[in-house]
Write an enzyme that holds these catalytic residues in place. Structure first.
Site, mmCIF file in Angstrom:
data_model
loop_
_atom_site.group_PDB
_atom_site.id
_atom_site.type_symbol
_atom_site.label_atom_id
_atom_site.label_comp_id
_atom_site.label_asym_id
_atom_site.label_seq_id
_atom_site.Cartn_x
_atom_site.Cartn_y
_atom_site.Cartn_z
ATOM 1 N N CYS A 94 0.863 -1.202 0.000
ATOM 2 C CA CYS A 94 0.000 0.000 0.000
ATOM 3 C C CYS A 94 0.892 1.243 0.000
ATOM 4 C CB CYS A 94 -0.886 -0.010 1.233
ATOM 5 S SG CYS A 94 -1.830 1.510 1.395
ATOM 6 N N GLU A 123 2.940 -5.753 8.649
ATOM 7 C CA GLU A 123 3.230 -4.369 8.261
ATOM 8 C C GLU A 123 4.351 -3.796 9.124
ATOM 9 O OE1 GLU A 123 -0.133 -1.547 8.292
ATOM 10 O OE2 GLU A 123 1.321 0.050 8.717
ATOM 11 N N CYS A 193 -3.487 5.467 8.677
ATOM 12 C CA CYS A 193 -4.197 5.587 7.406
ATOM 13 C C CYS A 193 -5.579 6.198 7.636
ATOM 14 C CB CYS A 193 -4.326 4.208 6.766
ATOM 15 S SG CYS A 193 -5.364 4.208 5.323
ATOM 16 N N ASN A 223 -6.860 -4.607 11.732
ATOM 17 C CA ASN A 223 -7.787 -3.454 11.700
ATOM 18 C C ASN A 223 -9.209 -3.898 12.002
ATOM 19 O OD1 ASN A 223 -9.530 -3.277 8.988
ATOM 20 N ND2 ASN A 223 -7.635 -4.339 8.533
HETATM 21 FE FE1 F3S Z 1 -3.234 0.938 2.824
HETATM 22 FE FE2 F3S Z 1 -4.690 2.076 4.547
HETATM 23 FE FE3 F3S Z 1 -5.476 -0.039 3.383
HETATM 24 S S1 F3S Z 1 -2.599 1.760 4.661
HETATM 25 S S2 F3S Z 1 -3.700 -1.151 2.899
HETATM 26 S S3 F3S Z 1 -5.186 1.914 2.495
HETATM 27 S S4 F3S Z 1 -5.704 0.482 5.408
#
Ligand code: F3S
Length: 653
Positions: A94, A123, A193, A223
Site C-alpha cells: 500500500c 506491516e 491511514c 484493523n
Molecule cells: Fe493501505 Fe490504509 Fe489499506 S494503509 S492497505 S489503504 S488500510
C-alpha cells in the site's frame, strides 16, 4: 429493526489495489505467487487460490515465478530477495505503508525509530526492516515511556515515531503529548491511514446508535479486530468472518426499533459484507413474519371477545336442554348458562326463560380454558338491571308486577325484573285465615316499600298496590256516579234494615223496602250473602261516601200495572195483609196494598179491628180513592155495605 452498514466498510484503497494487481498479474502471467496471504481474509485468499494464485511462505518458494508483495509490505531485504529470485516482483505494498518505509529508511543511523503498533504484524515487521537505525516497537504509551525509564532511549535523542497504519487514532491522540514530554527531540509522523481512522470513526458513530454491531472480517486482521474493540465499547458486538459464523438468535431480546450495525475491516470483501447483511435481513424478516403472524393471531384472537369473570356480554342462545342453555358469545369458549343461573324462579324451566335465537345479556362467572368453556349467568345481570329498575320504580312510586314463586316463612317471594322481592305476610293482602301458598304461581302487583341495594334486599307490598287500585277506582266511581245508574252487585252483609251490596268501589245500602216491590218481612227472606243482584242508585253522598240503592226493577213497578187496570169505584177482592190501629191493609195485586181505614170497615162502629178482620182474610172492597202522587189506594167495605143496605130494606117493605 434496521440494518445499517457503516461508511468505509470493507476493502480499503490499499487492499483493493493489491487484489487488482494480483488478479491482473494472474491474467498476465498465468501463475502468480503472493508472499504470504495477500490480505488477512481467508475467504479472499481461498477465492484467489481458486484462481490459481498461490501463496509462498518464503521468497525462495516462488523462485522464477511472478511474486506479488502484499499491501502490508515487506522488509527491504525481502524485497531485494524477491527481485533477485523471482521472474517478476509485483509490489502491491500500500502506498501509505510505502510512505512509512521511506520515513523510517531516511532516519539517521544514530537516531532511533519508535513504531507504535503490533510488533507481530507483517506491516510493522516490514516497516522495521527498512530502518537503518535502532528501532523500537511499542504497543502503547506505557511501553514508549518504558523505553525512557529503562534508559533504552535518552530524552534528548533524535527519535522518529511512526504509527502502524491501522492504529486507533483516538488512542494515539490521547498520549501524543505525553510522548513529546518524554522525548525532547521526537518527530512524530502521523502515519495512521485515513481509511482506517475514518472506518473506525464511522464504526464508532454507528455503534453508539446501534443495539448490536456485527464486525465482519478475518480473525487475523488487525484493523478488523480494532474495529470490534471500538464497537464493543458502545454496544453488543460480534466479530465474525462471514455470515455462517453469525450466532443463532442474535436478534433475540432486541427491540423492534433497534439498529443493527455492520462494519467490516479493510480486508473484508464487499460480497462477504453483503452476505452478512442479507443473512441479518433474512433473520429480521423471519422475526417480522413471526411478529406479523403473531400480530395476525393476536388480531384474530382479538376478533373474539376475551372473556373474564365479571365481563358482561351479549349471548345468543344456540340450544337449550333441561339443565342449561348453550350460548354463543363471540369468544373462543363455548358459553353455557345452567338453569339456576338463568332465573331466580325455582319453578321455571329453561324453556320458560329463553328460547333458541334469543339474544340475552349475561355475565361471565367462570372461564375454563382447559376445556374451552365459559359459565355465564343471566339472572345476575337481570338482578342488577332489575335492582336499578326497582329503585327507579320506587322513586317514581310505580306499581310493579311479578310472579309469586314461593311462600316462605313470614311472607312470599315475588320475582320482578329478575329480582327477588320479599312480600311480608301482612303485606300480601291474604287474610290471617288464608294460605300464602295460594298466591304461588300467581302474577301480582305490588309496591316497593324498602330497598337495601348493598344487601340486594327488596321488600314489597301487594296490599299497598291493591289499596291504590281501590282508591283509584273509588275516585273514579265518585266522579261518575249518577242517580238511576245500574250496577251488578254482590250482597256483602244483611242487616235488619236492609242489605249492603258491593257495587265495585263501594258498598251501597239497599233498604228492606227497596229489595222488592212486594211486602218484605226480613231482608234475609229475600237475599243471602254472596247473592248477585241488580241495583239502581237511588241517591248518594260523596262526602259521607254513602250510596242508597234499590233492587226494585222499575219495569216491574206494580203501581203502574195497578193504575192501568183499576179505577175508583171498582169493586174488587183484596186480601188482608196487616192490621194496624187505624185500619187494615189489603193486597190488591202483589206490590199494591190498599188501606181499609177503621172508619171504612163497617157501617157499625168498630173499636177492635181484629174482631172483624183477620190477616189473610179475603174481603170485597170498593176502591174509593187513588192518590197517584203518593201511590196510595183507599178501600172501603163499608161503602159496599151501604150500597147493599137500602135494597135489603126495600125487599123488606
Ligand atoms: Fe493501505 Fe490504509 Fe489499506 S494503509 S492497505 S489503504 S488500510
Amino acid at each position: 429493526m434496521l440494518i445499517e452498514i457503516a461508511d468505509r466498510s470493507g476493502f480499503c484503497f490499499g487492499v483493493e489495489r493489491a487484489i487488482k494487481l494480483t488478479e491482473e498479474s494472474a491474467d498476465k502471467y498465468g501463475e502468480v505467487w503472493t508472499l504470504g496471504p495477500l490480505i488477512h481474509n481467508r475467504i479472499v485468499t481461498d477465492s484467489l487460490q481458486k484462481q490459481g494464485i498461490k501463496i509462498a511462505d518464503e521468497v525462495a518458494q516462488a523462485a522464477g515465478k511472478p511474486l506479488v508483495i502484499r499491501s502490508h509490505g515487506v522488509t527491504e531485504e525481502t524485497e531485494n530477495e524477491a527481485r533477485a529470485l523471482c521472474s517478476v516482483c509485483i509490489d502491491a505494498t500500500c502506498p501509505f505503508v510505502k510512505k512509512i518505509h521511506k520515513i523510517v529508511s531516511e532516519q539517521p543511523e544514530d537516531s532511533a525509530v519508535i513504531i507504535l503498533g503490533d510488533k507481530t504484524h507483517p506491516e510493522v515487521i516490514g516497516i522495521k526492516g527498512h530502518a537503518r537505525c535502532r528501532v523500537f516497537v511499542c504497543a502503547d504509551f506505557e511501553e514508549i515511556r518504558g523505553l525512557y525509564e529503562h534508559k533504552a532511549l535518552s530524552p534528548d535523542e533524535d527519535v522518529a515515531l511512526v504509527i502502524q497504519t491501522t492504529f486507533d487514532r483516538g488512542s494515539f491522540l490521547g498520549y501524543s503529548e505525553d510522548i513529546r514530554k518524554c522525548y525532547n527531540r521526537v518527530k512524530i509522523y502521523d502515519t495512521i491511514c485515513n481509511a482506517t481512522s475514518e472506518r473506525q470513526k464511522n464504526a464508532e458513530e454507528l455503534a453508539k446508535r446501534a443495539a448490536l454491531m456485527i464486525v465482519v472480517g478475518g480473525k487475523s486482521s488487525s484493523n478488523t479486530g480494532k474495529l470490534a474493540e471500538i464497537c464493543a465499547r458502545h454496544c453488543t458486538t460480534v466479530f465474525v468472518e462471514n455470515a455462517e459464523e453469525l450466532p443463532k438468535q442474535l436478534l433475540k431480546g432486541l427491540r423492534s426499533d433497534s439498529i443493527i450495525g455492520i462494519t467490516a475491516g479493510a480486508s473484508t470483501p464487499a460480497y462477504t459484507i453483503k452476505e452478512v447483511h442479507d443473512s441479518m435481513n433474512e433473520e429480521i424478516k423471519n422475526i417480522n413474519e413471526i411478529e406479523e403472524d403473531f400480530a395476525a393471531l393476536l388480531e384474530q384472537d382479538q376478533s373474539f371477545t376475551r372473556l373474564y369473570n365479571g365481563k358482561r356480554v351479549k349471548a345468543t342462545v344456540v340450544s337449550i336442554s333441561k339443565k342449561e342453555a348453550v350460548v354463543e358469545v363471540g369468544a373462543k369458549q363455548t358459553g353455557y348458562i345452567v338453569r339456576d343461573e338463568l332465573t331466580n324462579d325455582p319453578n321455571a324451566e329453561v324453556a320458560d326463560v329463553v328460547k333458541v335465537g334469543d339474544v340475552i345479556d349475561a355475565i361471565v362467572i367462570k372461564v375454563d380454558d382447559s376445556v374451552g368453556t365459559a359459565a355465564l349467568s343471566k339472572k345476575r345481570v337481570d338482578a342488577a338491571l332489575g335492582m336499578e329498575k326497582i329503585a327507579a320504580s320506587k322513586e317514581a312510586n310505580e306499581t310493579l308486577e311479578g310472579a309469586v314463586t314461593a311462600a316462605v316463612k313470614g311472607g312470599v317471594i315475588v320475582i320482578a325484573n329478575g329480582t327477588r322481592v320479599f312480600i311480608p305476610a301482612s303485606q300480601t293482602g291474604v287474610p290471617r285465615s288464608g294460605k300464602l301458598e295460594d298466591l304461588v304461581k300467581k302474577t301480582v302487583q305490588f309496591k316497593v316499600i324498602e330497598i337495601d341495594e348493598r344487601r340486594g334486599r327488596v321488600v314489597g307490598s301487594i296490599r299497598q298496590a291493591n289499596k291504590e287500585v281501590r282508591d283509584a277506582e273509588k275516585a273514579k266511581f265518585w266522579e261518575s256516579i249518577e242517580v238511576g245508574q245500574k250496577f251488578e252487585g254482590e250482597v256483602r252483609s244483611i242487616e235488619d234494615y236492609g242489605v249492603f251490596v258491593d257495587i265495585g268501589a263501594v258498598d251501597g245500602l239497599v233498604r228492606t223496602s227497596e229489595l222488592t216491590w212486594n211486602r218484605v218481612g226480613h231482608p234475609k227472606d229475600i237475599v243471602s250473602i254472596g247473592d248477585k243482584i241488580t241495583v239502581i242508585v237511588k241517591s248518594y253522598d260523596p262526602e259521607k261516601k254513602r250510596v242508597s240503592l234499590s233492587a226494585k226493577d222499575p219495569d216491574e213497578n206494580p203501581w203502574t200495572k195497578f193504575v192501568a187496570d183499576y179505577a175508583v169505584d171498582d169493586v174488587i177482592k183484596a186480601t188482608v195483609v196487616s192490621i194496624t190501629e187505624f185500619g187494615a191493609f189489603a193486597q190488591i195485586i202483589p206490590g199494591v196494598d190498599g188501606l181499609i181505614h177503621i172508619s171504612q170497615i163497617s157501617t157499625d162502629r168498630i173499636t177492635n179491628i181484629a174482631s172483624v178482620l183477620a190477616v189473610g182474610q179475603e174481603v170485597d172492597v170498593k176502591i174509593i180513592d187513588i192518590d197517584t202522587e203518593k201511590s196510595r189506594v183507599s178501600l172501603s167495605i163499608k161503602a159496599l155495605m151501604e150500597e147493599s143496605a137500602p135494597a135489603e130494606d126495600a125487599d123488606a117493605e
